[in-house]
Design a protein around this motif. Structure first.
Motif, PDB file in Angstrom:
ATOM      1  N   ILE A 136       0.986  -0.931   0.014  1.00  0.00           N
ATOM      2  CA  ILE A 136       0.069   0.124  -0.011  1.00  0.00           C
ATOM      3  C   ILE A 136       0.909   1.110   0.087  1.00  0.00           C
ATOM      4  O   ILE A 136       1.898   1.257   0.847  1.00  0.00           O
ATOM      5  CB  ILE A 136      -0.798   0.080   1.180  1.00  0.00           C
ATOM      6  N   ALA A 137       0.600   2.264  -0.950  1.00  0.00           N
ATOM      7  CA  ALA A 137       1.249   3.288  -0.918  1.00  0.00           C
ATOM      8  C   ALA A 137       0.747   4.136   0.431  1.00  0.00           C
ATOM      9  O   ALA A 137      -0.064   4.377   0.578  1.00  0.00           O
ATOM     10  CB  ALA A 137       0.975   4.285  -2.255  1.00  0.00           C
ATOM     11  N   VAL A 138       2.038   4.875   0.879  1.00  0.00           N
ATOM     12  CA  VAL A 138       1.881   5.634   2.127  1.00  0.00           C
ATOM     13  C   VAL A 138       2.655   6.762   1.883  1.00  0.00           C
ATOM     14  O   VAL A 138       3.796   7.006   1.369  1.00  0.00           O
ATOM     15  CB  VAL A 138       2.327   5.114   3.220  1.00  0.00           C
ATOM     16  N   LEU A 139       1.830   8.267   1.784  1.00  0.00           N
ATOM     17  CA  LEU A 139       2.776   9.540   1.813  1.00  0.00           C
ATOM     18  C   LEU A 139       3.407   9.691   2.997  1.00  0.00           C
ATOM     19  O   LEU A 139       2.784  10.117   4.049  1.00  0.00           O
ATOM     20  CB  LEU A 139       1.552  10.746   1.484  1.00  0.00           C
ATOM     21  N   ILE A 140       4.580   9.293   3.165  1.00  0.00           N
ATOM     22  CA  ILE A 140       5.212   8.930   4.307  1.00  0.00           C
ATOM     23  C   ILE A 140       6.033  10.407   4.771  1.00  0.00           C
ATOM     24  O   ILE A 140       6.169  10.466   6.170  1.00  0.00           O
ATOM     25  CB  ILE A 140       6.286   7.844   4.010  1.00  0.00           C
ATOM     26  N   ASP A 141       5.987  11.219   4.128  1.00  0.00           N
ATOM     27  CA  ASP A 141       6.861  12.611   4.417  1.00  0.00           C
ATOM     28  C   ASP A 141       6.064  13.716   3.887  1.00  0.00           C
ATOM     29  O   ASP A 141       6.372  14.183   2.752  1.00  0.00           O
ATOM     30  CB  ASP A 141       7.944  12.403   3.868  1.00  0.00           C
ATOM     31  N   GLU A 190      -7.881   0.592   0.260  1.00  0.00           N
ATOM     32  CA  GLU A 190      -8.732  -0.527  -0.026  1.00  0.00           C
ATOM     33  C   GLU A 190      -8.502  -0.611  -1.556  1.00  0.00           C
ATOM     34  O   GLU A 190      -8.812  -2.020  -2.000  1.00  0.00           O
ATOM     35  CB  GLU A 190     -10.264  -0.247   0.160  1.00  0.00           C
ATOM     36  N   ILE A 191      -8.028   0.290  -2.318  1.00  0.00           N
ATOM     37  CA  ILE A 191      -7.949   0.128  -3.774  1.00  0.00           C
ATOM     38  C   ILE A 191      -6.679   0.112  -4.323  1.00  0.00           C
ATOM     39  O   ILE A 191      -6.344  -0.682  -5.112  1.00  0.00           O
ATOM     40  CB  ILE A 191      -8.933   1.492  -4.554  1.00  0.00           C
ATOM     41  N   CYS A 192      -5.580   0.844  -3.594  1.00  0.00           N
ATOM     42  CA  CYS A 192      -4.335   0.762  -4.086  1.00  0.00           C
ATOM     43  C   CYS A 192      -3.761  -0.734  -4.135  1.00  0.00           C
ATOM     44  O   CYS A 192      -3.817  -1.536  -3.086  1.00  0.00           O
ATOM     45  CB  CYS A 192      -3.521   1.689  -3.005  1.00  0.00           C
ATOM     46  N   THR A 193      -2.984  -0.947  -5.133  1.00  0.00           N
ATOM     47  CA  THR A 193      -2.322  -2.256  -5.366  1.00  0.00           C
ATOM     48  C   THR A 193      -1.057  -2.409  -4.838  1.00  0.00           C
ATOM     49  O   THR A 193      -0.628  -3.357  -4.822  1.00  0.00           O
ATOM     50  CB  THR A 193      -2.649  -2.541  -6.963  1.00  0.00           C
ATOM     51  N   GLY A 194      -0.438  -1.155  -4.634  1.00  0.00           N
ATOM     52  CA  GLY A 194       1.192  -1.395  -4.329  1.00  0.00           C
ATOM     53  C   GLY A 194       1.832  -1.582  -5.353  1.00  0.00           C
ATOM     54  O   GLY A 194       3.062  -1.946  -5.309  1.00  0.00           O
ATOM     55  N   CYS A 195       1.453  -0.987  -6.543  1.00  0.00           N
ATOM     56  CA  CYS A 195       2.304  -1.279  -7.781  1.00  0.00           C
ATOM     57  C   CYS A 195       3.542  -0.339  -7.755  1.00  0.00           C
ATOM     58  O   CYS A 195       4.581  -0.736  -8.440  1.00  0.00           O
ATOM     59  CB  CYS A 195       1.586  -1.042  -9.059  1.00  0.00           C
ATOM     60  N   GLY A 196       3.566   0.636  -7.032  1.00  0.00           N
ATOM     61  CA  GLY A 196       4.662   1.486  -6.753  1.00  0.00           C
ATOM     62  C   GLY A 196       4.958   2.317  -7.572  1.00  0.00           C
ATOM     63  O   GLY A 196       6.185   2.910  -7.619  1.00  0.00           O
ATOM     64  N   LYS A 197       4.175   2.801  -8.556  1.00  0.00           N
ATOM     65  CA  LYS A 197       4.502   3.611  -9.756  1.00  0.00           C
ATOM     66  C   LYS A 197       4.623   5.078  -9.174  1.00  0.00           C
ATOM     67  O   LYS A 197       5.448   5.888  -9.470  1.00  0.00           O
ATOM     68  CB  LYS A 197       3.412   3.756 -10.787  1.00  0.00           C
ATOM     69  N   VAL A 211       5.762   2.435  -1.178  1.00  0.00           N
ATOM     70  CA  VAL A 211       4.967   1.526  -1.016  1.00  0.00           C
ATOM     71  C   VAL A 211       5.398   0.642   0.190  1.00  0.00           C
ATOM     72  O   VAL A 211       6.681   0.316   0.166  1.00  0.00           O
ATOM     73  CB  VAL A 211       5.071   0.767  -2.138  1.00  0.00           C
ATOM     74  N   LEU A 212       4.805   0.408   0.923  1.00  0.00           N
ATOM     75  CA  LEU A 212       4.672  -0.445   2.182  1.00  0.00           C
ATOM     76  C   LEU A 212       4.182  -1.627   2.274  1.00  0.00           C
ATOM     77  O   LEU A 212       2.978  -1.715   1.731  1.00  0.00           O
ATOM     78  CB  LEU A 212       4.613   0.214   3.529  1.00  0.00           C
ATOM     79  N   PRO A 213       4.419  -3.001   2.662  1.00  0.00           N
ATOM     80  CA  PRO A 213       3.713  -4.077   2.787  1.00  0.00           C
ATOM     81  C   PRO A 213       2.347  -3.811   3.637  1.00  0.00           C
ATOM     82  O   PRO A 213       2.570  -3.115   4.628  1.00  0.00           O
ATOM     83  CB  PRO A 213       4.673  -5.060   3.530  1.00  0.00           C
ATOM     84  N   SER A 214       1.363  -4.287   3.484  1.00  0.00           N
ATOM     85  CA  SER A 214       0.189  -4.330   4.073  1.00  0.00           C
ATOM     86  C   SER A 214       0.229  -4.323   5.406  1.00  0.00           C
ATOM     87  O   SER A 214      -0.115  -3.323   5.979  1.00  0.00           O
ATOM     88  CB  SER A 214      -1.007  -4.816   3.378  1.00  0.00           C
ATOM     89  N   HIS A 215       1.015  -5.323   5.984  1.00  0.00           N
ATOM     90  CA  HIS A 215       1.138  -5.562   7.576  1.00  0.00           C
ATOM     91  C   HIS A 215       1.807  -4.414   8.205  1.00  0.00           C
ATOM     92  O   HIS A 215       1.655  -4.177   9.346  1.00  0.00           O
ATOM     93  CB  HIS A 215       1.425  -6.865   7.481  1.00  0.00           C
ATOM     94  N   ILE A 216       2.676  -3.503   7.430  1.00  0.00           N
ATOM     95  CA  ILE A 216       3.221  -2.387   7.984  1.00  0.00           C
ATOM     96  C   ILE A 216       2.369  -1.150   7.680  1.00  0.00           C
ATOM     97  O   ILE A 216       2.062  -0.386   8.622  1.00  0.00           O
ATOM     98  CB  ILE A 216       4.484  -2.331   7.466  1.00  0.00           C
ATOM     99  N   ALA A 217       1.700  -1.115   6.482  1.00  0.00           N
ATOM    100  CA  ALA A 217       1.080   0.215   6.437  1.00  0.00           C
ATOM    101  C   ALA A 217      -0.313   0.516   6.946  1.00  0.00           C
ATOM    102  O   ALA A 217      -0.820   1.300   7.343  1.00  0.00           O
ATOM    103  CB  ALA A 217       0.825   0.176   4.657  1.00  0.00           C
ATOM    104  N   LEU A 218      -1.062  -0.759   7.231  1.00  0.00           N
ATOM    105  CA  LEU A 218      -2.075  -0.668   7.997  1.00  0.00           C
ATOM    106  C   LEU A 218      -2.306  -0.958   9.365  1.00  0.00           C
ATOM    107  O   LEU A 218      -1.675  -1.753   9.842  1.00  0.00           O
ATOM    108  CB  LEU A 218      -3.062  -1.922   7.149  1.00  0.00           C
TER     109      LEU A 218
END
Lengths: 244, 304
Positions: A136-141, A190-197, A211-218
């Motif tokens: 899942i993409a996360v706007l981390i900064d 819920e929609i983000c596929t984590g493709c990382g584009k 992009v973070l693995p779901s278990h970290i992002a959620l």
């Protein structure tokens, strides 16, 4: 007697004492070897958390028990996205992963990597690539994000294969200038596929969206917090009264 | 047996010299060269894809697909996946069954001597040992590989992980050459040093669980090496020197042995004994050939 013993030993190769001694010795050594191997395996599993797996990958533990490390998915990938992990390379050695900042997943419609997987560690029931959950993409900064600074960069939003679904631009009044809007990239997990584009395209030196693995992002709400799963606000819920 | 030590010093100087004098260079190295060619060909068949885009085999020895149709997979890796409680795709199971079928027919450890890339490294270590006349140091029992096999199959049950695949040297070589994942090659260096300086033929003949599994697979194989002219044996011991599993030679060369077939499935069918034997005692044989009545010799006979 000794002659009989030696004859027994010759015909059968070993006698009982030798057998017991060898078995005991071998069991001890194998026990040690087993411990060593398990340590190596579990240690390198701790390197996994940030590895982004190919589409359809099972949950990390199931993935590691299933993946046979043949590299068929890597060879099937037309964009050279997937790599096999080296030793202590951020993923269990020989398993496939990708680094979105280098080459993101191009989300092929026919998902060749999943089709190529013989072990089922990439789940063959994944039919539409839009249903993939690589991460899942996360706007981390937010601090370094140009859109949060009031600019119209929008690159992550523009490159998203699920534009306006996985990433939306939410309008917010720019308090700094007082009369502009800020267009804040907002991810729907819920929609983000984590493709990382988005991570690949982010214009800053270090990507502010990752992009973070779901278990970290959620996070995960407690099972009894049922109201969190409704579209209603808490106030509406309470006004309605509890149905018992 | 005293005569066997008759000319030890000459032979340690150059094993197989008498065969080379008798049969010529090609005949006394033929199977060794063919074996190396076979090992490198299998590797090239996998490598033409990533290197030149000519896809014959995709994948590696853990699992592959031939011409996009025939699946092949490592039975040991497949068993580990099953032991860890995961039910794989049909193609993996089918691939393992095909591979077991092929090696059950050709002789299980044909994999070790004709396909496995690690064999090139351990053969080199063994050759260096002989060339430098390194002393035989510590010994470990040949059957440890079966304990290793049990260990490798039990660990997935205990940990839920296909643990052995972290360190299995066979796919490490292939992954290094095909996918550039060279980080695991230090393990091959460890095996090389172990084989050269610590225990003679430690890896392939004592420890490798893949070899142990293929040994079991090949129990019933029709192809065996036979000491067809055991009477001509001049006890030069060259075959014992080069044989990676020399315990398999004893029963057939024993004086008065009535069983010419090397039935012990530890035999890798490498054929090096055929190469180095000047009196041409050995050759490949079909064990079900009527020549070999295929019965277990009476205890009396085998003790003669």
């Amino acid at each position: 007697m000794s002659k009989a013993n030696s004859k027994f030993a010759r015909v059968n190769g070993i006698n009982r004492r030798q057998f017991l001694a060898t078995t005991a010795k071998a069991s001890c050594v194998m026990g040690m070897a087993g411990l060593g191997l398990t340590t190596v395996a579990t240690q390198s599993r701790q390197l996994d958390p940030f590895a982004i797996r190919p589409p359809g990958a099972l949950a990390e533990d199931d993935f590691l028990s299933a993946c046979i490390r043949c590299g068929l998915c890597v060879e099937a990938c037309p964009y050279d996205t997937l790599k096999l992990a080296h030793w202590f390379d951020g993923a269990a050695t020989g398993t496939p992963y990708f680094t979105a900042r280098n080459i993101p997943c191009e989300m092929c419609d026919d998902i060749p990597c999943v089709k190529a997987c013989p072990s089922g560690s990439l789940d063959h029931s994944l039919e539409h690539i839009d249903d993939a959950k690589m991460g899942i993409a996360v706007l981390i900064d937010e601090k370094n994000c140009l859109n949060y600074r009031g600019l119209r960069c929008d690159v992550c939003y523009r490159v998203c294969p699920l534009i306006d679904k996985a990433i939306k631009l939410e309008l917010q009044r720019n308090e700094k200038s007082g009369h502009h809007a800020m267009f804040l990239p907002t991810i729907n997990p819920e929609i983000c596929t984590g493709c990382g584009k988005c991570e690949h395209a982010c214009v800053t030196e270090q990507a502010v969206i990752k992009v973070l693995p779901s278990h970290i992002a959620l996070g995960k709400s407690a099972a009894h917090d049922t109201y969190q799963h409704t579209e209603e606000t808490t106030l509406e819920m309470l006004n309605k009264g509890l149905t018992l | 047996m005293n005569s066997t030590h008759r000319s030890t010093s000459e032979h340690t100087a150059h094993t197989g010299q008498s065969a080379q004098n008798e049969l010529g260079w090609w005949r006394s190295h033929r199977l060794l060269i063919l074996r190396r060619l076979s090992q490198l060909s299998v590797l090239s068949l996998f490598a033409t894809g990533p290197l030149f885009g000519l896809w014959l085999f995709k994948g590696n020895l853990s699992s592959s697909i031939l011409l996009d149709t025939i699946p092949l997979s490592d039975p040991l890796a497949t068993m580990q996946v099953l032991m860890s409680g995961h039910w794989p795709e049909l193609s993996l199971l089918l691939g393992a069954i095909i591979v077991v079928g092929i090696y059950a027919l050709l002789g299980g450890r044909v994999f070790c001597s004709w396909v496995c890339p690690v064999n090139i490294i351990t053969d080199l270590a063994s050759w260096i040992r002989r060339a430098l006349s390194l002393p035989r140091t510590s010994e470990i029992a040949q059957n440890w590989r079966y304990y290793m096999l049990i260990l490798v199959l039990i660990l997935p049950i205990l940990t839920g992980l296909a643990v052995w695949e972290w360190v299995n040297p066979v796919p490490i070589v292939y992954r290094a050459l095909l996918f550039g994942a060279s980080g695991g090659l230090w393990l091959l260096a460890v095996i090389f040093l172990l084989d050269t300086f610590v225990v003679e033929r430690a890896w392939c003949s004592h420890l490798c669980p893949t070899g142990a599994l293929f040994s079991l697979v090949g129990k019933m194989s029709p192809i065996k090496i036979a000491a067809v002219r055991a009477n001509a044996c001049n006890n030069c011991m060259d075959c014992f020197t080069v044989c990676p599993e020399r315990q398999v030679l004893k029963p057939v060369l024993k004086k008065g042995s009535t069983q010419p077939l090397i039935l012990d499935s530890d035999c890798t069918l490498c054929g090096r004994c055929i190469d180095v034997c000047a009196p041409r005692v050995f050759q490949y044989e079909n064990r079900f050939n009527s020549k070999y009545s295929n019965r277990i010799p009476l205890k009396v006979e085998s003790q003669l």
